[in-house]
Design an enzyme around this catalytic site. Structure first.
Site, PDB file in Angstrom:
ATOM      1  N   GLU A 216      46.035  69.470  71.882  1.00  0.00           N
ATOM      2  CA  GLU A 216      46.311  69.522  73.321  1.00  0.00           C
ATOM      3  C   GLU A 216      47.696  70.140  73.458  1.00  0.00           C
ATOM      4  O   GLU A 216      48.702  69.463  73.247  1.00  0.00           O
ATOM      5  CB  GLU A 216      46.276  68.102  73.912  1.00  0.00           C
ATOM      6  CG  GLU A 216      44.924  67.424  73.845  1.00  0.00           C
ATOM      7  CD  GLU A 216      43.958  67.926  74.920  1.00  0.00           C
ATOM      8  OE1 GLU A 216      44.417  68.462  75.943  1.00  0.00           O
ATOM      9  OE2 GLU A 216      42.737  67.786  74.722  1.00  0.00           O
ATOM     10  N   CYS A 250      52.818  69.158  81.237  1.00  0.00           N
ATOM     11  CA  CYS A 250      52.150  70.309  80.600  1.00  0.00           C
ATOM     12  C   CYS A 250      51.338  71.134  81.587  1.00  0.00           C
ATOM     13  O   CYS A 250      51.228  72.337  81.434  1.00  0.00           O
ATOM     14  CB  CYS A 250      51.266  69.829  79.461  1.00  0.00           C
ATOM     15  SG  CYS A 250      50.024  68.644  79.989  1.00  0.00           S
TER      16      CYS A 250
HETATM   17  P1  NAD Z   1      56.484  68.854  70.272  1.00  0.00           P
HETATM   18  O1  NAD Z   1      55.426  69.780  69.801  1.00  0.00           O
HETATM   19  O2  NAD Z   1      57.905  69.211  69.989  1.00  0.00           O
HETATM   20  O3  NAD Z   1      56.274  67.388  69.642  1.00  0.00           O
HETATM   21  C1  NAD Z   1      55.059  66.699  69.739  1.00  0.00           C
HETATM   22  C2  NAD Z   1      54.968  65.693  68.618  1.00  0.00           C
HETATM   23  O4  NAD Z   1      54.999  66.385  67.378  1.00  0.00           O
HETATM   24  C3  NAD Z   1      56.084  64.668  68.568  1.00  0.00           C
HETATM   25  O5  NAD Z   1      55.545  63.396  68.282  1.00  0.00           O
HETATM   26  C4  NAD Z   1      56.968  65.115  67.418  1.00  0.00           C
HETATM   27  O6  NAD Z   1      57.536  64.033  66.715  1.00  0.00           O
HETATM   28  C5  NAD Z   1      55.981  65.832  66.515  1.00  0.00           C
HETATM   29  N1  NAD Z   1      56.603  66.932  65.770  1.00  0.00           N
HETATM   30  C6  NAD Z   1      57.619  67.742  66.180  1.00  0.00           C
HETATM   31  N2  NAD Z   1      57.920  68.637  65.212  1.00  0.00           N
HETATM   32  C7  NAD Z   1      57.063  68.400  64.185  1.00  0.00           C
HETATM   33  C8  NAD Z   1      56.861  68.989  62.899  1.00  0.00           C
HETATM   34  N3  NAD Z   1      57.621  70.009  62.484  1.00  0.00           N
HETATM   35  N4  NAD Z   1      55.897  68.483  62.110  1.00  0.00           N
HETATM   36  C9  NAD Z   1      55.139  67.444  62.511  1.00  0.00           C
HETATM   37  N5  NAD Z   1      55.280  66.842  63.712  1.00  0.00           N
HETATM   38  C10 NAD Z   1      56.233  67.314  64.539  1.00  0.00           C
HETATM   39  O7  NAD Z   1      56.228  68.654  71.825  1.00  0.00           O
HETATM   40  P2  NAD Z   1      57.052  67.807  72.870  1.00  0.00           P
HETATM   41  O8  NAD Z   1      58.381  68.454  73.067  1.00  0.00           O
HETATM   42  O9  NAD Z   1      57.008  66.361  72.519  1.00  0.00           O
HETATM   43  O10 NAD Z   1      56.145  68.013  74.194  1.00  0.00           O
HETATM   44  C11 NAD Z   1      56.224  69.159  74.964  1.00  0.00           C
HETATM   45  C12 NAD Z   1      55.077  70.110  74.683  1.00  0.00           C
HETATM   46  O11 NAD Z   1      53.843  69.418  74.707  1.00  0.00           O
HETATM   47  C13 NAD Z   1      54.949  71.177  75.752  1.00  0.00           C
HETATM   48  O12 NAD Z   1      54.604  72.402  75.150  1.00  0.00           O
HETATM   49  C14 NAD Z   1      53.822  70.668  76.624  1.00  0.00           C
HETATM   50  O13 NAD Z   1      53.162  71.654  77.374  1.00  0.00           O
HETATM   51  C15 NAD Z   1      52.932  70.051  75.605  1.00  0.00           C
HETATM   52  N6  NAD Z   1      52.065  69.035  76.198  1.00  0.00           N
HETATM   53  C16 NAD Z   1      50.731  69.254  76.252  1.00  0.00           C
HETATM   54  C17 NAD Z   1      49.901  68.316  76.850  1.00  0.00           C
HETATM   55  C18 NAD Z   1      48.415  68.497  76.945  1.00  0.00           C
HETATM   56  O14 NAD Z   1      47.740  67.538  77.296  1.00  0.00           O
HETATM   57  N7  NAD Z   1      47.871  69.656  76.653  1.00  0.00           N
HETATM   58  C19 NAD Z   1      50.461  67.160  77.383  1.00  0.00           C
HETATM   59  C20 NAD Z   1      51.831  66.977  77.295  1.00  0.00           C
HETATM   60  C21 NAD Z   1      52.624  67.911  76.695  1.00  0.00           C
END
Ligand code: NAD
Length: 470
Positions: A216, A250
């Protein structure tokens, strides 16, 4: 050589793996009981703690927490309770005439041991929402919430610990390294919500074990306003969609494509609605959140500075305060196509607007970018709505509103390619955490019983005849 963390996670994973058949063979009633316990925690025992945690994390107003964190999960639970019995039933399908004597059905079996990695922007909603689907489908689950909203993660850890044995559902707090270590394990399914960049890392890690994934993700969700739209309603709804959670949503409208002749009226309505929603001073409004941390605050401030350097038209807002990561609701016109505001997901309270003369320009612009997670149009013209919807691609959409598609559990929620893979919510969430096992049962002698070696001319004729029935 394994680290201490590796060994701890491997041990937990092994215990969940050993427990997966017991959980997987749970009845409809067992699963509903678990969902009711979660409902009780969200609605009663931990409601106030959740509100306070999110306020501490980024000053999220209590009412917004109720509406956007607690209510959607309660809705998922209610919907699952109503429908789970039928979702769990074997689904009978037709059997071709050539396979006479057999019947066929799809058995929804649990995937097994699942990993949920969630983001910070709606930490409760986007952690417990998928958990409802995973429990409904009969899986064991390890959860890794975001490190960026530690208070929300803390309450969720408390709830999970109170409600479940860790060989059934476990929540692991910690930094990114925790996710990285977990991703080395051979999960049966990974449900990841976050950015496209990290989505790629997750998919790469999953490929090592051929683990299935639901991703997602995010992206730039366009919002078109044509000159048939009821402008005041459009502006009011876009402001709600964009500035709830301070734009850290998002499916928030990322940018607006506005019919050029509407600019003056749009700006005037924008200013008056912002004042109506958040007063003349949004910084002191109890209805307006903060940016989650200084890293994201600085990223967003750099967008405003870029707009100033470009001499772009900052038609409203543009102030900020590093003291508590406050950014004023901001409206910017006509940023260059290659600027950060027009190329990166904004994910904050800055709304860039690009004006257009002909509706065809909007499609051309949208299709020059990755497929968005959502696409919105405000219009009374069926011709324009059809034109946009038929000539663009997106994970979801809404006509004359925004965000609402997330709340209908009958709709699949998710992106397409860069904005996501797979779907969540309601039956689609249950399906994401299930394997559709293809089953056939032979009741009597079937055609193939007459086609065993040795192959004779008679059998050849029988094959020629049978093939016509496939
Ligand atoms: P992110 O991708 O930075 O982090 C998401 C999760 O991944 C966190 O739990 C983090 O700890 C983990 N993570 C980060 N780096 C990692 C790595 N190198 N290896 C493994 N895990 C890692 O996203 P965010 O900043 O928490 O959220 C914002 C993003 O999420 C935006 O792009 C937003 O559009 C998207 N989002 C999508 C939805 C949806 O339903 N499609 C909902 C909310 C947010």
């Amino acid at each position: 050589m394994y680290t201490q963390m590796d060994n701890k996670f491997k041990e937990l994973f092994t215990r969940q793996k050993e427990n997966q058949y017991k959980i997987g063979n749970s009845t409809y009633r067992d699963r509903i009981k678990k969902l009711e316990k979660l409902k009780n925690a969200l609605e009663l025992t931990h409601k106030q703690k959740i509100r306070e945690a999110l306020y501490k994390d980024f000053k999220k107003p209590f009412l917004e927490t109720d509406l956007t964190e607690i209510y959607p999960v309660l809705g998922e639970i209610k919907f699952a309770k109503k429908n789970l019995k039928s979702w769990m039933k074997n689904q009978t399908v037709d059997t071709p005439l050539a396979l006479l004597g057999a019947s066929s059905y799809i058995k929804y079996e649990p995937k097994g041991v699942c990993l949920i990695i969630s983001p910070w922007n709606f930490p409760i909603n986007l952690t417990f929402g998928p958990l409802v689907s995973a429990i409904a489908a009969g899986n064991t689950v390890i959860i890794k919430p975001s490190e960026m909203t530690p208070y929300a993660s803390g309450v969720m850890a408390e709830i999970v610990k109170e409600l479940f044995n860790d060989n059934e559902v476990a929540l692991l707090e910690g930094e990114v390294e925790v996710s990285q270590e977990l991703l080395k394990l051979p999960f049966n399914h990974i449900f990841f919500t976050g950015s496209p960049q990290v989505g790629k890392i997750v998919m790469k890690a999953a490929s090592e074990h051929l683990t299935s994934v639901t991703l997602e993700l995010g992206g730039k969700s366009p919002t078109i306003i044509d000159d048939s739209a009821h402008l005041e309603t459009a502006v009011k709804r876009i402001i709600y969609g964009k500035f709830t959670n301070a734009g850290q949503t998002c499916i928030a409208p990322d940018y607006v494509l506005l019919k050029a002749n509407l600019k003056e009226e749009f700006v005037s309505l924008f200013k008056s609605k912002i004042a109506e929603f958040y007063s003349e001073d949004a910084e002191n409004s109890e209805s307006y959140s903060r940016i989650v941390n200084s890293k994201h605050f600085e990223r967003l401030v750099s967008y405003i500075q870029e707009a100033k350097l470009n001499n772009s038209d900052i038609a409203s807002g543009g102030t900020y305060n590093a003291k508590d990561n406050y950014i004023e609701p901001t409206l910017v016109f006509d940023m260059p196509k290659d600027s950060k505001l027009m190329t990166e997901e904004v994910f904050g309270p800055i709304l860039p607007v690009k004006t257009y003369e002909h509706i065809e320009e909007t499609v051309e612009y949208i299709n020059s970018k990755e497929k968005p997670l959502a696409l919105y149009i405000f219009s009374k013209s069926k011709k324009n709505v059809d034109f946009i919807m038929n000539n663009t691609r997106a994970g979801s959409g809404c006509v004359n509103h925004n965000l609402l598609q997330f709340l209908n559990h009958n709709l699949p929620f998710g992106g397409s390619n860069n904005s996501g893979i797979g779907k969540a919510h309601g039956f689609y969430g249950f399906e994401a955490f299930s394997n559709r096992r293809a089953m056939m049962k032979q009741h009597t002698l079937g055609a193939t019983d007459f086609l065993l070696p040795p192959y004779t001319n008679f059998k050849q004729k029988l094959v020629d005849l049978t093939l016509k029935w496939f």
